[in-house]
Enzyme design. Structure first.
Site, PDB file in Angstrom:
ATOM      1  N   ASP A 252       0.834  -1.216   0.000  1.00 37.33           N
ATOM      2  CA  ASP A 252       0.000   0.000   0.000  1.00 37.33           C
ATOM      3  C   ASP A 252       0.863   1.257   0.000  1.00 37.33           C
ATOM      4  O   ASP A 252       0.360   2.358  -0.199  1.00 37.33           O
ATOM      5  CB  ASP A 252      -0.962   0.006   1.199  1.00 37.33           C
ATOM      6  CG  ASP A 252      -0.231  -0.106   2.522  1.00 37.33           C
ATOM      7  OD1 ASP A 252       0.541  -1.060   2.706  1.00 37.33           O
ATOM      8  OD2 ASP A 252      -0.417   0.776   3.386  1.00 37.33           O
ATOM      9  N   ASP A 262       4.822   8.004   1.613  1.00 35.10           N
ATOM     10  CA  ASP A 262       4.635   7.608   3.007  1.00 35.10           C
ATOM     11  C   ASP A 262       5.942   7.492   3.782  1.00 35.10           C
ATOM     12  O   ASP A 262       6.454   6.398   4.042  1.00 35.10           O
ATOM     13  CB  ASP A 262       3.830   6.300   3.101  1.00 35.10           C
ATOM     14  CG  ASP A 262       2.345   6.611   3.244  1.00 35.10           C
ATOM     15  OD1 ASP A 262       1.989   7.800   3.239  1.00 35.10           O
ATOM     16  OD2 ASP A 262       1.538   5.676   3.361  1.00 35.10           O
TER      17      ASP A 262
HETATM   18  P1  AMP Z   1       0.558   3.823   6.928  1.00 38.76           P
HETATM   19  O1  AMP Z   1       1.307   3.055   7.948  1.00 38.76           O
HETATM   20  O2  AMP Z   1       0.502   5.312   7.197  1.00 38.76           O
HETATM   21  O3  AMP Z   1       0.997   3.532   5.534  1.00 38.76           O
HETATM   22  O4  AMP Z   1      -0.947   3.348   7.047  1.00 38.76           O
HETATM   23  C1  AMP Z   1      -1.379   2.022   6.872  1.00 38.76           C
HETATM   24  C2  AMP Z   1      -2.875   1.954   7.029  1.00 38.76           C
HETATM   25  O5  AMP Z   1      -3.268   2.296   8.355  1.00 38.76           O
HETATM   26  C3  AMP Z   1      -3.648   2.904   6.123  1.00 38.76           C
HETATM   27  O6  AMP Z   1      -4.854   2.290   5.756  1.00 38.76           O
HETATM   28  C4  AMP Z   1      -3.891   4.078   7.013  1.00 38.76           C
HETATM   29  O7  AMP Z   1      -5.000   4.853   6.596  1.00 38.76           O
HETATM   30  C5  AMP Z   1      -4.146   3.407   8.343  1.00 38.76           C
HETATM   31  N1  AMP Z   1      -3.836   4.296   9.476  1.00 38.76           N
HETATM   32  C6  AMP Z   1      -2.616   4.670   9.922  1.00 38.76           C
HETATM   33  N2  AMP Z   1      -2.720   5.493  10.984  1.00 38.76           N
HETATM   34  C7  AMP Z   1      -4.047   5.645  11.229  1.00 38.76           C
HETATM   35  C8  AMP Z   1      -4.814   6.376  12.185  1.00 38.76           C
HETATM   36  N3  AMP Z   1      -4.228   7.126  13.125  1.00 38.76           N
HETATM   37  N4  AMP Z   1      -6.153   6.289  12.102  1.00 38.76           N
HETATM   38  C9  AMP Z   1      -6.757   5.550  11.170  1.00 38.76           C
HETATM   39  N5  AMP Z   1      -6.110   4.838  10.244  1.00 38.76           N
HETATM   40  C10 AMP Z   1      -4.761   4.883  10.261  1.00 38.76           C
HETATM   41 MG    MG Z   2       0.550   4.143   3.767  1.00 34.44          MG
END
Ligand code: AMP
Ligand code: MG
Length: 492
Positions: A252, A262
């Site tokens: 992702d 990211d």
């Molecule tokens: P990331 O680690 O930022 O790439 O996020 C991985 C997944 O977790 C994605 O679907 C994000 O939208 C979700 N996500 C990360 N942090 C949060 C948060 N604080 N609240 C809701 N969803 C989150």
């Molecule tokens: Mg992400």
């Protein structure tokens, strides 16, 4: 709607791709304030920085108020995280506000990260906090200045909220600009549900947006895969060439455009070490510095799986055979891109067969020698000018360098070019300034405490990574010895 703030939105995803997202608004927040605004990027987007800097601009960039013309939405995507598949991730704390056509005619997403809960939030609070938001801002700008394709920050905005993380932290939103937010995980979302027609629509949209020259071609889905593979091979080669460790190469977080996206627990290596891992959550070194090409090939294999029904709807064995051939070609593409980068770093103009060994042997020589990766390559311009001292001083045992340098000087002699010209070309490739972990941590700590000066100073230095800047000598120094065991936390 905020009528006095007009962005020239041109929203293809919202208009054409119903069923791939949920229309969604950002949260109302108590006190949106712009903390950092990227004036150069605003100009590139044709946006007026003074308007962005207003109260209405801050409200828009926090997600609290959608400006006229916006079609805010949360995108659906899935993804493999550390090897395990989640069929539903999606924008859990972000919205796509809309798309802008920049002054060069490029379509770019304006996306807000930290804008509140969405239908994809699962257990999360939908929020982001100031430290990680500024970290992403800084790292993205540094990568851009280093010439690496990347999403970029338009603004960091505080929301006036207090968010529970390590204690209470300042809530913040990152306004992010990207060529698009299509990811390998976007394709996986629909593939996992067996929605072939939606996949076809998504692939055609991605092709039109990122590879318009292959629109309508009969073999376009296979060619689409090749294009994404090549963009990602080139991207990872650039990461490796500058010592960048992404840290969370989940599918992702792997774009279709070939941009870095990211910035969580990412870091630049200090000492050369293929096993370097910085992220506290990467317990097994899956996303270690030297493992990134292998992981990218793995991610592309997951991408290829989503395209099987498109490549040959009648014969999936044939589709798998064709896609497998293309996946198997990844290492050769990667190596070619990496070697191109290494030749430039070493100042080599011709392509000679021994270059691969020469480049690899320098890196092998660095292992266990506490060699600062960035400073070694910058110092090689000195070797080209006839002085090996700067480079060899990076090694615990300088004799290890001398053995390699003898071969290097022989190789240099195979080309007829003035040393000064060669050295100058190398200095346009090998940075002096990178976002060293200890500098980033210092700047973020001060910024979160209310003092933005170190952040702005670091940002300014990193905007010109190849140019020696008077008074900035400390920014080029290796990490203090006690900072070597740097650990980054997602801190999300
Ligand atoms: P990331 O680690 O930022 O790439 O996020 C991985 C997944 O977790 C994605 O679907 C994000 O939208 C979700 N996500 C990360 N942090 C949060 C948060 N604080 N609240 C809701 N969803 C989150
Ligand atoms: Mg992400």
């Amino acid at each position: 709607m905020l009528d006095d703030l007009s962005f020239p939105f041109n929203n293809s995803f919202a208009d054409e791709m119903e069923g791939f997202f949920v229309p969604w608004q950002g949260d109302k927040v108590p006190d949106p304030q712009i903390v950092v605004l990227n004036i150069a990027l605003a100009a590139e987007l044709g946006l007026d920085p003074t308007v962005l800097n207003s109260a209405a601009g801050a409200a828009a960039l926090s997600g609290a108020m959608a400006p006229a013309g916006a079609s805010p939405l949360a995108m659906a995507y899935a993804g493999h995280q550390f090897g395990g598949f989640s069929a539903q991730l999606g924008d859990g704390r972000a919205i796509l506000l809309g798309e802008l056509i920049d002054t060069e005619g490029r379509r770019r997403d304006l996306h807000l990260k930290g804008s509140g809960r969405t239908p994809f939030s699962r257990g999360g609070d939908g929020k982001a906090v100031l430290g990680p938001v500024l970290r992403e801002y800084l790292m993205g700008e540094a990568m851009h200045a280093l010439g690496v394709p990347t999403t970029r920050a338009l603004a960091a905005v505080t929301t006036g909220e207090e968010i529970a993380r390590n204690g209470l932290e300042k809530g913040a939103v990152l306004a992010r600009i990207a060529a698009s937010h299509l990811r390998v995980g976007t394709f996986q979302f629909f593939a996992a549900r067996g929605e072939t027609e939606k996949l076809r629509k998504l692939a055609d949209y991605a092709i039109a947006r990122h590879f318009p020259d292959i629109v309508g071609r009969e073999d376009r889905y296979l060619e689409f895969f090749r294009r994404v593979r090549d963009a990602q091979a080139s991207l990872v080669a650039r990461w490796v060439n500058i010592g960048f460790v992404h840290g969370v190469m989940n599918t992702d977080n792997t774009t279709i455009s070939g941009e870095t996206i990211d910035y969580g627990p990412c870091a630049f290596i200090d000492n050369y070490d293929p096993k370097a891992v910085f992220s506290s959550i990467d317990q097994h070194g899956r996303y270690a510095y030297g493992n990134q090409p292998v992981i990218m090939q793995w991610n592309l294999s997951r991408f290829a799986e989503t395209l099987i029904d498109l490549v040959n709807p009648e014969d999936s064995d044939d589709a798998i055979r064709q896609l497998t051939n293309e996946i198997n070609a990844f290492p050769a593409h990667y190596q070619q891109e990496w070697l191109r980068g290494m030749r430039a770093k070493l100042g080599l103009l011709k392509e000679l067969p021994e270059d691969l060994h020469l480049a690899n042997d320098l890196l092998k020589a660095c292992e266990g020698q506490d060699v600062d990766f960035t400073n070694l390559f910058r110092a090689l311009a000195g070797s080209v000018r006839g002085n090996d001292e700067l480079a060899r001083a990076n090694f615990d045992d300088p004799a290890v360098f001398d053995a390699w340098a003898a071969r290097y000087h022989t190789r240099l002699a195979a080309e007829d070019i003035a040393a000064e010209l060669r050295a100058e070309a190398m200095n346009r490739i090998n940075p002096i300034y990178i976002p060293r972990n200890h500098l980033v941590e210092e700047a973020l700590k001060a910024a979160v405490g209310g003092d933005l000066e170190p952040f702005h100073k670091l940002l300014a230095v990193l905007a010109h990574p190849f140019t020696e800047q008077d008074g900035s000598e400390t920014y080029a120094l290796p990490a203090p010895v006690d900072a070597h065991r740097h650990v980054t936390f997602c801190g999300t």
